[in-house]
Design a protein around this motif. Structure first.
Motif, short mmCIF file in Angstrom:
data_model
loop_
_atom_site.label_atom_id
_atom_site.label_comp_id
_atom_site.label_asym_id
_atom_site.label_seq_id
_atom_site.Cartn_x
_atom_site.Cartn_y
_atom_site.Cartn_z
N LEU A 36 -77.54 55.02 39.24
CA LEU A 36 -78.96 54.72 39.04
C LEU A 36 -79.44 55.01 37.63
O LEU A 36 -80.50 54.52 37.23
N GLY A 37 -78.69 55.78 36.89
CA GLY A 37 -79.11 56.16 35.55
C GLY A 37 -79.44 54.98 34.65
O GLY A 37 -80.36 55.04 33.85
N VAL A 38 -78.71 53.88 34.80
CA VAL A 38 -78.96 52.71 33.96
C VAL A 38 -80.25 51.98 34.34
O VAL A 38 -80.76 51.19 33.55
N TYR A 39 -80.76 52.23 35.54
CA TYR A 39 -81.99 51.57 35.99
C TYR A 39 -83.26 52.34 35.65
O TYR A 39 -84.35 51.82 35.80
N VAL A 40 -83.14 53.59 35.21
CA VAL A 40 -84.33 54.39 34.91
C VAL A 40 -85.04 53.82 33.70
O VAL A 40 -84.48 53.71 32.62
N SER A 41 -86.30 53.42 33.89
CA SER A 41 -87.09 52.90 32.78
C SER A 41 -88.08 53.93 32.27
O SER A 41 -88.56 53.83 31.15
N HIS A 42 -88.39 54.92 33.11
CA HIS A 42 -89.33 55.96 32.71
C HIS A 42 -89.12 57.18 33.61
O HIS A 42 -88.91 57.04 34.81
N ALA A 43 -89.19 58.35 33.01
CA ALA A 43 -89.11 59.60 33.78
C ALA A 43 -90.06 60.59 33.12
O ALA A 43 -90.13 60.66 31.89
N SER A 44 -90.80 61.31 33.94
CA SER A 44 -91.70 62.33 33.40
C SER A 44 -91.71 63.53 34.35
O SER A 44 -91.46 63.40 35.54
N ARG A 45 -92.02 64.66 33.79
CA ARG A 45 -92.03 65.90 34.56
C ARG A 45 -93.39 66.55 34.39
O ARG A 45 -93.90 66.65 33.28
N ASP A 46 -93.98 66.96 35.48
CA ASP A 46 -95.25 67.70 35.46
C ASP A 46 -95.06 68.92 36.34
O ASP A 46 -95.09 68.79 37.57
#
Length: 89
Positions: A36-46
């Motif tokens: 799935l790593g190649v499909y990640v377009s955005h990641a954020s942490r709150d």
């Protein structure tokens, strides 16, 4: 005249609740090192939440959800929406 193409790609948003510790960092590492790593377009942490958006071909949606359940079983799918492309003619 603008023409809207049928959606061939979709955006899948997922949310993972958890603690901010070594285990959380391991989950993120697992995600980015999985198929799935190649499909990640955005990641954020709150704080303790990890929000991830995947940009996938519509025919890969079932694979993406199935693999997400294997890699991050605690993830909740929040939204799946078409990625609309407009071209000018």
């Amino acid at each position: 005249m603008d023409m809207v193409l049928p959606p061939h790609r979709v955006l899948l948003s997922a949310l993972v609740h958890g603690s901010y510790d070594d285990e959380a960092r391991e989950r993120i590492r697992r995600l980015f090192h999985s198929p799935l790593g190649v499909y990640v377009s955005h990641a954020s942490r709150d704080h303790a939440e990890l929000r991830v958006e995947f940009d996938v071909a519509s025919e890969d949606l079932a694979f993406t959800i199935r693999t997400l359940r294997q890699v991050l079983p605690e993830a909740a799918v929040e939204e799946i929406r078409p990625l609309i492309t407009t071209i000018s003619a």
